[in-house]
Write a protein that holds these residues in place. Structure first.
Motif, PDB file in Angstrom:
ATOM      1  N   LEU A 171       0.849  -1.189   0.000  1.00 21.12           N
ATOM      2  CA  LEU A 171       0.000   0.000   0.000  1.00 21.12           C
ATOM      3  C   LEU A 171       0.881   1.235   0.000  1.00 21.12           C
ATOM      4  CD1 LEU A 171      -2.886   1.088   0.119  1.00 21.12           C
ATOM      5  CD2 LEU A 171      -2.720   1.064   2.616  1.00 21.12           C
ATOM      6  N   THR A 172       0.679   2.108  -0.981  1.00 20.24           N
ATOM      7  CA  THR A 172       1.504   3.309  -1.114  1.00 20.24           C
ATOM      8  C   THR A 172       0.833   4.551  -0.541  1.00 20.24           C
ATOM      9  OG1 THR A 172       0.607   3.671  -3.334  1.00 20.24           O
ATOM     10  CG2 THR A 172       2.667   2.419  -3.160  1.00 20.24           C
ATOM     11  N   ARG A 173      -0.452   4.545  -0.301  1.00 16.22           N
ATOM     12  CA  ARG A 173      -1.151   5.717   0.226  1.00 16.22           C
ATOM     13  C   ARG A 173      -2.100   5.257   1.323  1.00 16.22           C
ATOM     14  NH1 ARG A 173      -4.552   8.286  -2.417  1.00 16.22           N
ATOM     15  NH2 ARG A 173      -4.031  10.442  -1.936  1.00 16.22           N
ATOM     16  N   ALA A 174      -1.721   5.519   2.575  1.00 14.65           N
ATOM     17  CA  ALA A 174      -2.557   5.122   3.702  1.00 14.65           C
ATOM     18  C   ALA A 174      -2.468   6.181   4.791  1.00 14.65           C
ATOM     19  CB  ALA A 174      -2.120   3.770   4.249  1.00 14.65           C
ATOM     20  N   ARG A 175      -3.578   6.433   5.456  1.00 11.49           N
ATOM     21  CA  ARG A 175      -3.594   7.385   6.559  1.00 11.49           C
ATOM     22  C   ARG A 175      -2.690   6.892   7.687  1.00 11.49           C
ATOM     23  NH1 ARG A 175      -7.498  11.053   8.873  1.00 11.49           N
ATOM     24  NH2 ARG A 175      -8.853  10.598   7.102  1.00 11.49           N
ATOM     25  N   GLY A 176      -1.884   7.787   8.210  1.00 14.50           N
ATOM     26  CA  GLY A 176      -1.042   7.405   9.339  1.00 14.50           C
ATOM     27  C   GLY A 176       0.217   8.234   9.407  1.00 14.50           C
ATOM     28  N   PHE A 177       1.022   7.937  10.427  1.00 13.76           N
ATOM     29  CA  PHE A 177       2.270   8.657  10.657  1.00 13.76           C
ATOM     30  C   PHE A 177       3.351   8.188   9.690  1.00 13.76           C
ATOM     31  CE2 PHE A 177       0.158   9.107  14.783  1.00 13.76           C
ATOM     32  CZ  PHE A 177       0.338  10.461  15.014  1.00 13.76           C
ATOM     33  N   LEU A 178       4.148   9.143   9.231  1.00 14.73           N
ATOM     34  CA  LEU A 178       5.326   8.863   8.431  1.00 14.73           C
ATOM     35  C   LEU A 178       6.544   8.862   9.350  1.00 14.73           C
ATOM     36  CD1 LEU A 178       4.538  11.120   5.343  1.00 14.73           C
ATOM     37  CD2 LEU A 178       4.094   8.682   5.620  1.00 14.73           C
ATOM     38  N   PRO A 221       5.501  13.729  10.690  1.00 17.35           N
ATOM     39  CA  PRO A 221       4.495  13.924   9.637  1.00 17.35           C
ATOM     40  C   PRO A 221       3.327  12.948   9.793  1.00 17.35           C
ATOM     41  CG  PRO A 221       6.722  13.593   8.744  1.00 17.35           C
ATOM     42  CD  PRO A 221       6.757  13.182  10.166  1.00 17.35           C
ATOM     43  N   TYR A 222       2.144  13.427   9.477  1.00 19.17           N
ATOM     44  CA  TYR A 222       0.942  12.588   9.480  1.00 19.17           C
ATOM     45  C   TYR A 222       0.268  12.735   8.124  1.00 19.17           C
ATOM     46  CZ  TYR A 222      -3.292  10.249  11.088  1.00 19.17           C
ATOM     47  OH  TYR A 222      -4.329   9.363  11.235  1.00 19.17           O
ATOM     48  N   PHE A 223       0.100  11.612   7.434  1.00 21.25           N
ATOM     49  CA  PHE A 223      -0.417  11.607   6.061  1.00 21.25           C
ATOM     50  C   PHE A 223      -1.903  11.279   6.073  1.00 21.25           C
ATOM     51  CE2 PHE A 223      -1.298   9.343   2.058  1.00 21.25           C
ATOM     52  CZ  PHE A 223      -0.922  10.318   1.149  1.00 21.25           C
ATOM     53  N   ILE A 224      -2.690  12.084   5.340  1.00 21.53           N
ATOM     54  CA  ILE A 224      -4.147  11.902   5.276  1.00 21.53           C
ATOM     55  C   ILE A 224      -4.561  11.861   3.813  1.00 21.53           C
ATOM     56  CG2 ILE A 224      -6.387  12.789   5.972  1.00 21.53           C
ATOM     57  CD1 ILE A 224      -4.950  14.426   8.121  1.00 21.53           C
ATOM     58  N   PRO A 225      -4.899  10.687   3.260  1.00 23.04           N
ATOM     59  CA  PRO A 225      -5.415  10.645   1.892  1.00 23.04           C
ATOM     60  C   PRO A 225      -6.860  11.117   1.855  1.00 23.04           C
ATOM     61  CG  PRO A 225      -5.347   8.434   2.819  1.00 23.04           C
ATOM     62  CD  PRO A 225      -4.742   9.348   3.854  1.00 23.04           C
ATOM     63  N   LEU A 226      -7.176  11.956   0.885  1.00 18.07           N
ATOM     64  CA  LEU A 226      -8.539  12.450   0.687  1.00 18.07           C
ATOM     65  C   LEU A 226      -9.055  11.892  -0.630  1.00 18.07           C
ATOM     66  CD1 LEU A 226      -7.923  16.176   1.732  1.00 18.07           C
ATOM     67  CD2 LEU A 226      -8.735  14.298   3.169  1.00 18.07           C
ATOM     68  N   GLY A 227      -9.343  10.616  -0.648  1.00 21.16           N
ATOM     69  CA  GLY A 227      -9.737   9.958  -1.886  1.00 21.16           C
ATOM     70  C   GLY A 227      -8.514   9.523  -2.666  1.00 21.16           C
ATOM     71  N   ALA A 228      -8.754   9.126  -3.913  1.00 19.61           N
ATOM     72  CA  ALA A 228      -7.678   8.591  -4.744  1.00 19.61           C
ATOM     73  C   ALA A 228      -6.844   9.667  -5.412  1.00 19.61           C
ATOM     74  CB  ALA A 228      -8.274   7.666  -5.815  1.00 19.61           C
ATOM     75  N   ALA A 281      -4.441  15.822  -7.719  1.00 20.64           N
ATOM     76  CA  ALA A 281      -4.287  15.505  -9.138  1.00 20.64           C
ATOM     77  C   ALA A 281      -5.651  15.580  -9.809  1.00 20.64           C
ATOM     78  CB  ALA A 281      -3.679  14.120  -9.317  1.00 20.64           C
ATOM     79  N   PHE A 282      -5.736  16.361 -10.866  1.00 21.01           N
ATOM     80  CA  PHE A 282      -6.944  16.467 -11.668  1.00 21.01           C
ATOM     81  C   PHE A 282      -6.769  15.661 -12.949  1.00 21.01           C
ATOM     82  CE2 PHE A 282      -6.556  20.200  -9.046  1.00 21.01           C
ATOM     83  CZ  PHE A 282      -7.826  20.403  -8.554  1.00 21.01           C
ATOM     84  N   ARG A 283      -7.813  15.573 -13.719  1.00 21.43           N
ATOM     85  CA  ARG A 283      -7.723  14.837 -14.977  1.00 21.43           C
ATOM     86  C   ARG A 283      -6.744  15.500 -15.929  1.00 21.43           C
ATOM     87  NH1 ARG A 283     -13.180  13.253 -18.025  1.00 21.43           N
ATOM     88  NH2 ARG A 283     -13.281  11.970 -16.131  1.00 21.43           N
ATOM     89  N   TYR A 284      -6.648  16.810 -15.888  1.00 16.52           N
ATOM     90  CA  TYR A 284      -5.798  17.528 -16.837  1.00 16.52           C
ATOM     91  C   TYR A 284      -4.710  18.348 -16.154  1.00 16.52           C
ATOM     92  CZ  TYR A 284      -9.597  16.325 -20.004  1.00 16.52           C
ATOM     93  OH  TYR A 284     -10.535  15.639 -20.733  1.00 16.52           O
ATOM     94  N   GLY A 285      -4.343  18.013 -14.930  1.00 19.39           N
ATOM     95  CA  GLY A 285      -3.290  18.761 -14.271  1.00 19.39           C
ATOM     96  C   GLY A 285      -3.159  18.396 -12.814  1.00 19.39           C
ATOM     97  N   ASP A 286      -2.368  19.169 -12.102  1.00 20.31           N
ATOM     98  CA  ASP A 286      -2.159  18.920 -10.678  1.00 20.31           C
ATOM     99  C   ASP A 286      -1.789  20.229  -9.999  1.00 20.31           C
ATOM    100  OD1 ASP A 286       0.969  19.117 -10.536  1.00 20.31           O
ATOM    101  OD2 ASP A 286       0.564  17.747 -12.199  1.00 20.31           O
ATOM    102  N   ILE A 287      -1.928  20.230  -8.664  1.00 12.33           N
ATOM    103  CA  ILE A 287      -1.620  21.402  -7.857  1.00 12.33           C
ATOM    104  C   ILE A 287      -1.010  20.921  -6.552  1.00 12.33           C
ATOM    105  CG2 ILE A 287      -3.904  21.484  -6.790  1.00 12.33           C
ATOM    106  CD1 ILE A 287      -3.689  24.531  -6.795  1.00 12.33           C
ATOM    107  N   GLU A 288      -0.064  21.704  -6.023  1.00  7.78           N
ATOM    108  CA  GLU A 288       0.583  21.368  -4.757  1.00  7.78           C
ATOM    109  C   GLU A 288       0.755  22.644  -3.942  1.00  7.78           C
ATOM    110  OE1 GLU A 288       4.839  19.612  -3.067  1.00  7.78           O
ATOM    111  OE2 GLU A 288       3.990  18.839  -4.957  1.00  7.78           O
ATOM    112  N   VAL A 289       0.402  22.559  -2.654  1.00  3.02           N
ATOM    113  CA  VAL A 289       0.506  23.686  -1.734  1.00  3.02           C
ATOM    114  C   VAL A 289       1.412  23.268  -0.584  1.00  3.02           C
ATOM    115  CG1 VAL A 289      -0.726  25.284  -0.232  1.00  3.02           C
ATOM    116  CG2 VAL A 289      -1.813  24.461  -2.342  1.00  3.02           C
TER     117      VAL A 289
END
Length: 748
Positions: free
Chosen positions: A225-232, A249-256, A280-288
């Motif tokens: 599993l590469t994306r799971a809620r939890g501590f890094l 760090p604490y990782f929180i996936p918000l959907g796929a 990630a969108f169908r035609y691009g991505d954004i990072e904050v």
């Protein structure tokens, strides 16, 4: 009655799921006890079964002895091996009782999944339906790296595997009594195959058999599993300015398609909350990326925010943008977020095709240098560029039409020079519109001589505001033409070697008068092999070269079959008069330019050198030098760079600047490696920044300790030393893969 063979033999049966409604289970056992029914092909299938079985359903059972008892019990004994849909099961004995609905296996049992998961046990019993069962002395290896050893394992609902009295580790254990470097012991462990999560009850983390931490409950994602809620993995950091601290760090996936990482950073002198958001969108991505801090070095809250995005627009257009903001000049460098000395906010729309290029962008810059002020620097910049090329059959060659619109704005309202050292009018604002129509073609003459013709006409409209010393606007028309000659000589030697010698020459002419408006874009010029043969060597069209200009050059390149190659380019430019618009360090200010020398050398053994410089022949001194050497092998990567810029008041450089930069990494053993860097300012005779990192790893642990020293600079007035420590437990998705590192039990 059990038949007694006269000798031992291997018997191979092809099995189908038609006759035995719940037969032998190579398929689901590999997933820790679930089974698919099989049927011996040697027995006639019932009439109701028909012939619906496919090739994919066919399984293969191999054993020393295979027989049937009481018409409903299938027994396979001796080196039993079952193969089904890529899964492989081995055991000493398998007994399937169709009437009782039970399957018994005697070990040692080994099941290998197509994805590499391995299950071993001493014995196993499955109930009807084969979705539930018990394994004794079970050991599961997930994704070829994480081992779960238990006294007993139960299969529940075809999805969960429950293990009792469990030891979990990714360390390789050699010998019965050897202790792994680390392990997690738990009273109970549940592996959810569908969610790919591992749950621990009453878990204790051990280092060399010594309990260190206790967790009443613990959840860790399995290696697949590469994306799971939890501590890094946490990071420990010690800074001479911020004190000792830890990042968790604490990782929180918000959907796929999106996630958030929240990182509290607590130190003795600071409290920080970091946040990263990705989508990630169908035609691009954004990072904050953002953070907020309160520390003992600054009154109030310090914060920063960076936003980056990229999107595909209709009709092949692309959008790229970035937003950057920070509370104070020293925050980014002090906390290690960025070493940039200015912030850039931008948005660009572009489209490039075979014959068309379009780009439109807006930029806003904010300086972080202590000696700079954003008020007197070009802060807001707008550019629109378009170019189209045609291939007219009537005249041949290539026709290009290009247009360029540019404007930049300074926040200051002063129309004269202030007290800053750059001697530029504080509030000067510039707008420019340029259009160029050009035609070019190439010809091959006798003796292999290559000739190129270029003709163009350019129109520029320049407008200057808030400058008491410049004309407010200018309209300039510039016709130009150039003849270029190349004479390539190629010599092939024995063994496949090749040497190219190519003399270069250009005679260019540009008419018209230079505009009387102030030059605000072409204040710094570069002379290199890319513009040796060019109509104008100014970086922007607010200035163009005028009159007749002659350029001569020589290019040499050699390729040796034993694996090395080298190249050298030399060139010089002559004009009728000196051109004061060129700076002294550009090498182009006088009627005879400095000598351009550029070279490279590369070997098959991983050595690479590139260098470029301008040599003032009259003074016999280098005006500008930049060079880098690299040596890369399977164990080492070493690099060094040198930069020299002579003093030039026209480029706001009152003193000569030069610096050395050294960086590299070395793998001492499969366990130990180190990397480091060092930058030294030769002009000020001081170190600017240095760092060293040491990494130790084996198949289950990776530990890195780093030390870096930042000396006083324009953005960091007080020097600081940082020490960081990161420890990763391999085998879990949060700690990295353990499959790439292997050792044998005979050596560490």
């Amino acid at each position: 009655m059990k038949p007694v063979p006269s000798r031992r033999f291997r018997q191979s049966l092809r099995l189908r799921p038609a006759a035995f409604s719940a037969g032998i289970a190579a398929a689901w056992l590999a997933a820790c006890l679930a089974v698919t029914p099989l049927h011996a092909q040697t027995l006639p299938p019932p009439a109701s079964a028909g012939s619906a079985a496919t090739v994919q359903d066919t399984a293969l059972l191999v054993a020393d002895i295979v027989y049937v008892e009481a018409d409903s019990i299938l027994v396979a004994e001796g080196n039993v091996e079952a193969i089904y849909q890529g899964r492989r099961l081995t055991a000493q004995r398998i007994v399937f009782d169709q009437e009782a609905g039970t399957l018994s296996l005697d070990g040692p049992i080994r099941i290998v999944e197509p994805n590499g998961d391995v299950l071993t046990a001493t014995s196993a019993t499955l109930d009807d339906g084969f979705r539930n069962g018990i394994l004794a002395g079970a050991r599961i290896v997930l994704d070829e790296q994480l081992q779960l050893a238990a006294v007993e394992a139960r299969r529940l609902g075809g999805r969960y595997t429950q293990l009792s009295k469990v030891a979990v580790t990714s360390c390789q254990v050699c010998g019965r009594n050897q202790t792994p470097l680390w392990q997690i012991r738990a009273a109970r462990v549940v592996h959810d195959e569908e969610a790919r999560q591992i749950y621990f009850d009453n878990a204790t983390f051990h280092v060399l058999n010594v309990p260190v931490l206790y967790f009443p409950q613990l959840r860790i994602p399995d290696p697949t599993l590469t994306r799971a809620r939890g501590f890094l993995p946490p990071e420990f950091r010690t800074s001479s300015l911020l004190g000792f601290g830890i990042k968790v760090p604490y990782f929180i996936p918000l959907g796929a398609h999106q996630d958030v990482t929240v990182t509290p950073y607590l130190s003795t002198e600071s409290s920080t909350l970091e946040l990263r958001y990705r989508r990630a969108f169908r035609y691009g991505d954004i990072e904050v990326n953002t953070a907020a801090s309160r520390d003992s070095l600054f009154d109030g809250i310090r914060a920063y925010a960076f936003v980056d995005g990229s999107f595909d627009l209709p009709r092949d257009y692309k959008l790229n943008f970035g937003l950057q903001s920070v509370s104070d000049e020293a925050y980014l460098d002090l906390y290690g977020y960025s070493s940039a000395d200015r912030l850039r906010n931008f948005a660009t729309v572009s489209r490039y095709s075979r014959d068309t290029a379009f780009a439109a962008g807006v930029d806003y810059y904010e300086s972080l240098r202590d000696e700079d002020t954003t008020e007197t620097r070009p802060s807001a910049i707008l550019d629109v560029d378009f170019e189209r090329r045609f291939f007219p059959r009537a005249i041949g060659g290539e026709l290009r039409l290009s247009t360029e619109a540019h404007t930049h704005y300074r926040p200051s309202d002063r129309d004269t020079d202030g007290d800053d050292a750059d001697s530029v009018v504080d509030g000067r604002d510039v707008s420019r519109l340029s259009a160029t129509l050009s035609w070019r073609d190439r010809y091959t003459l006798p003796a292999g001589l290559r000739a190129g013709l270029l003709g163009q006409i350019s129109a520029d409209h320049i407008r200057i505001e808030q400058d008491a010393f410049s004309e407010p606007e200018a309209n300039v028309l510039t016709p130009a033409a150039a003849l270029e000659l190349r004479w390539p000589w190629l010599r092939r030697g024995p063994g496949g070697s090749a040497t190219l010698v190519e003399p270069l020459a250009q005679i260019a002419w540009s008419g018209g008068d230079r505009p009387t408006t102030a030059a605000d874009e072409s204040t710094r010029q570069e002379f290199d092999e890319g513009n040796l043969l060019s109509l104008s060597r100014f970086p922007a069209t607010d200035r163009r070269e005028r009159g007749r200009v002659t350029a001569l050059g020589l290019r040499w390149h050699h390729r040796n079959p034993i694996g090395w190659q080298a190249g050298l380019t030399m060139g010089q430019v002559w004009r009728a008069d000196d051109d004061a618009a060129f700076t002294r360090s550009s090498g182009l200010g006088f009627s005879t330019s400095d000598l351009l020398i550029a070279s490279h050398f590369e070997t098959r053994g991983g050595f690479l050198f590139t260098g470029r410089g301008l040599l003032d022949i009259d003074d016999r001194a280098w005006t500008k030098v930049e060079a880098r050497a690299e040596w890369e092998t399977t164990r080492m990567d070493l690099g060094a760079a040198y930069l020299l810029l002579r003093a030039d008041p026209d480029e706001d450089r009152s003193d000569t600047q030069s610096e050395w930069t050294v960086d590299g990494s070395y793998i001492f053993t499969p366990q130990w490696s180190a990397d480091g860097f060092w930058r030294y300012d030769l002009g000020d005779n001081r170190s600017d920044r240095a760092g060293l990192g040491v990494t130790w790893q084996n198949e289950c642990v990776s530990a890195e300790i780093s030390v870096s020293r930042r000396f006083a600079s324009s953005t960091n007035l007080e020097p600081s030393t940082d020490i960081g420590l990161t420890v990763l437990l391999k085998g879990f998705s949060t700690g990295g893969s353990a499959k790439e590192y292997r050792r044998t039990c005979s050596s560490f």
